[in-house]
Write an enzyme that holds these catalytic residues in place. Structure first.
Site, mmCIF file in Angstrom:
data_model
loop_
_atom_site.group_PDB
_atom_site.id
_atom_site.type_symbol
_atom_site.label_atom_id
_atom_site.label_comp_id
_atom_site.label_asym_id
_atom_site.label_seq_id
_atom_site.Cartn_x
_atom_site.Cartn_y
_atom_site.Cartn_z
ATOM 1 N N GLU A 113 0.866 -1.195 0.000
ATOM 2 C CA GLU A 113 0.000 0.000 0.000
ATOM 3 C C GLU A 113 0.899 1.240 0.000
ATOM 4 O O GLU A 113 1.404 1.608 -1.042
ATOM 5 C CB GLU A 113 -1.020 -0.094 1.128
ATOM 6 C CG GLU A 113 -1.947 -1.308 0.870
ATOM 7 C CD GLU A 113 -3.168 -1.414 1.776
ATOM 8 O OE1 GLU A 113 -3.414 -0.540 2.595
ATOM 9 O OE2 GLU A 113 -3.880 -2.426 1.646
HETATM 10 C C1 HEC Z 1 -3.355 0.296 -2.259
HETATM 11 C C2 HEC Z 1 -4.762 0.418 -1.969
HETATM 12 C C3 HEC Z 1 -5.176 1.007 -0.646
HETATM 13 C C4 HEC Z 1 -4.744 2.171 -0.055
HETATM 14 C C5 HEC Z 1 -3.694 3.130 -0.557
HETATM 15 C C6 HEC Z 1 -5.509 2.299 1.165
HETATM 16 N N1 HEC Z 1 -6.376 1.251 1.299
HETATM 17 FE FE1 HEC Z 1 -7.733 1.032 2.757
HETATM 18 N N2 HEC Z 1 -8.030 -0.857 2.158
HETATM 19 C C7 HEC Z 1 -7.476 -1.449 1.055
HETATM 20 C C8 HEC Z 1 -7.681 -2.879 1.116
HETATM 21 C C9 HEC Z 1 -7.213 -3.890 0.089
HETATM 22 C C10 HEC Z 1 -8.381 -3.121 2.310
HETATM 23 C C11 HEC Z 1 -8.754 -4.476 2.899
HETATM 24 C C12 HEC Z 1 -7.602 -4.892 3.779
HETATM 25 C C13 HEC Z 1 -7.857 -6.133 4.588
HETATM 26 O O1 HEC Z 1 -9.005 -6.481 4.806
HETATM 27 O O2 HEC Z 1 -6.879 -6.762 5.042
HETATM 28 C C14 HEC Z 1 -8.609 -1.828 2.922
HETATM 29 C C15 HEC Z 1 -9.344 -1.638 4.086
HETATM 30 C C16 HEC Z 1 -9.626 -0.392 4.618
HETATM 31 C C17 HEC Z 1 -10.568 -0.137 5.678
HETATM 32 C C18 HEC Z 1 -11.438 -1.175 6.365
HETATM 33 C C19 HEC Z 1 -12.841 -1.145 5.812
HETATM 34 C C20 HEC Z 1 -13.646 -2.331 6.250
HETATM 35 O O3 HEC Z 1 -14.834 -2.399 5.904
HETATM 36 O O4 HEC Z 1 -13.114 -3.228 6.914
HETATM 37 C C21 HEC Z 1 -10.540 1.201 5.934
HETATM 38 C C22 HEC Z 1 -11.353 1.961 6.958
HETATM 39 C C23 HEC Z 1 -9.551 1.774 5.046
HETATM 40 N N3 HEC Z 1 -9.024 0.779 4.253
HETATM 41 C C24 HEC Z 1 -9.145 3.100 5.056
HETATM 42 C C25 HEC Z 1 -7.996 3.530 4.414
HETATM 43 C C26 HEC Z 1 -7.308 4.773 4.699
HETATM 44 C C27 HEC Z 1 -7.757 5.807 5.729
HETATM 45 C C28 HEC Z 1 -6.222 4.839 3.882
HETATM 46 C C29 HEC Z 1 -5.164 5.904 3.835
HETATM 47 C C30 HEC Z 1 -4.482 6.166 5.117
HETATM 48 C C31 HEC Z 1 -6.254 3.625 3.068
HETATM 49 N N4 HEC Z 1 -7.309 2.851 3.450
HETATM 50 C C32 HEC Z 1 -5.355 3.353 2.055
HETATM 51 C C33 HEC Z 1 -6.814 -0.784 0.044
HETATM 52 C C34 HEC Z 1 -6.176 0.427 0.239
#
Ligand code: HEC
Ligand code: HEC
Length: 306
Positions: A113
């Site tokens: 990420e």
């Molecule tokens: C490269 C792509 C990517 C980036 C950049 C990213 N995310 Fe995500 N995000 C994901 C993925 C894939 C998951 C699922 C991860 C898991 O379940 O292990 C996730 C899960 C989440 C969740 C959980 C939602 C749930 O329903 O469980 C949240 C809240 C979230 N991200 C917020 C953020 C925030 C705030 C940032 C920046 C600080 C961010 N993400 C940056 C891909 C990304």
């Protein structure tokens, strides 16, 4: 079992799904959190922000089975929506983050990420005098992993989709198509509601993927470490292949479904659920009605207009 539930819901005063409402936030923290959410300096490669994968003009996630992070690396699970995520009991598919604030560290440190570290990220942001000054006016101790995570979490608390046709209907403020009403009836009748319930139509419990069938055996692709779900967090045998039940508020806008992103159609996802979670086979008309119900759950947020 199902009959008990049907009778129970017919007698219940309250519906098992509630309209979404805003939650209290601090406007100054929300504004800082918004800036950070869209800031590509969060990634080591300076090209990825939270908004790259969680596209707010769309449904709060991207249109792929695997999101692209720093260095073009692909993730291991499908990105879920950030809309309404404040209502989840835990964050991430396996619930590895206890809340929104704790979740922020995951993308920061994940090599797929942002691929960075807190010290590096804080040093980068501290070089921006204007941002540093604005930030310190709200968080007196300045930029830290704690304050940055707190600001972003505050912004996420504001990401609630309001006035969905279904919610307006629940509140007696609007009518709902017969098809969507029939879909809601089926959603309760077949027992989808046992897992997808409450404000976010999910997000408040964990469940095994494949209660009535071998989803992973039938999927046709090898089992990946991420498929073990909650087991990866707890190490408990009974948590194998168990995931946080996703909220379905934005499901009708998604192009990919499930933690593995393997399904690409909404009715296909409903069909898989009926088969593997309930041991049922639904007709085309039933699938279409449930899809119409899920469509009516999509509300609005001002970020969608940007
Ligand atoms: C490269 C792509 C990517 C980036 C950049 C990213 N995310 Fe995500 N995000 C994901 C993925 C894939 C998951 C699922 C991860 C898991 O379940 O292990 C996730 C899960 C989440 C969740 C959980 C939602 C749930 O329903 O469980 C949240 C809240 C979230 N991200 C917020 C953020 C925030 C705030 C940032 C920046 C600080 C961010 N993400 C940056 C891909 C990304
Ligand atoms: C036993 C609990 C359970 C029941 C019953 C259940 N679901 Fe699910 N649902 C889940 C879980 C867990 C997932 C996530 C599975 C995964 O990602 O591998 C899920 C995922 C989904 C998704 C995909 C959402 C997304 O963001 O990927 C949809 C759509 C869905 N369910 C609809 C339904 C419908 C419609 C029914 C009734 C026909 C139903 N579910 C019944 C637990 C359940």
């Amino acid at each position: 079992m199902i009959w008990v539930l049907v009778i129970g819901s017919a007698c219940a005063v309250a519906e098992p799904i509630l309209p979404l409402q805003s939650v209290a936030t601090d406007a100054r923290k929300v504004a800082l959190g918004r800036q950070l959410f869209f800031d590509t300096r969060l990634s080591r490669t300076n090209d990825i922000s939270c908004a790259s994968c969680h596209q707010l003009f769309s449904h709060g996630a991207d249109n792929s089975a695997r999101s692209k992070g720093a260095f073009g690396r692909l993730g291991e699970v499908r990105a879920p929506t950030v809309y309404n995520s404040v209502f989840n009991i835990r964050q991430a598919w396996d619930g590895k983050a206890i809340d929104l604030k704790a979740q922020v560290t995951l993308p920061v440190e994940n090599p797929k990420e942002f691929a960075t570290t807190w010290p590096e990220l804080i040093a980068t942001l501290n070089q921006d005098q204007a941002f540093r000054t604005a930030f310190t006016q709200v968080y007196r101790a300045g930029l830290s992993s704690d304050s940055i995570s707190d600001a972003i979490a505050h912004y996420e608390r504001s990401l609630i989709t309001l006035n969905a046709p279904f919610d307006l209907w629940l509140q007696g403020k609007a009518t709902l198509s017969e098809q969507a009403q029939e879909g809601y009836r089926l959603f309760k009748y077949y027992g989808c509601i046992n897992c997808h319930q409450g404000k976010n139509v999910g997000g408040n419990m964990f469940a095994k993927m494949g209660t009535f069938g071998d989803y992973f055996g039938d999927r046709g692709t090898a089992i990946e470490p991420a498929d073990y779900g909650r087991y990866n967090v707890t190490g408990r045998e009974e948590d194998k292949f168990t995931f946080k039940v996703p909220g379905l508020r934005m499901a009708a806008r998604q192009t990919h479904f499930f933690h593995d992103g393997s399904e690409q159609s909404l009715t296909g996802a409903i069909n898989t659920m009926a088969r593997y979670q309930l041991g049922r086979s639904l007709s085309q008309a039933e699938l279409a009605a449930i899809a119409a119900f899920l469509e009516s759950l999509v509300g609005h947020h001002q970020e969608m207009d940007q």
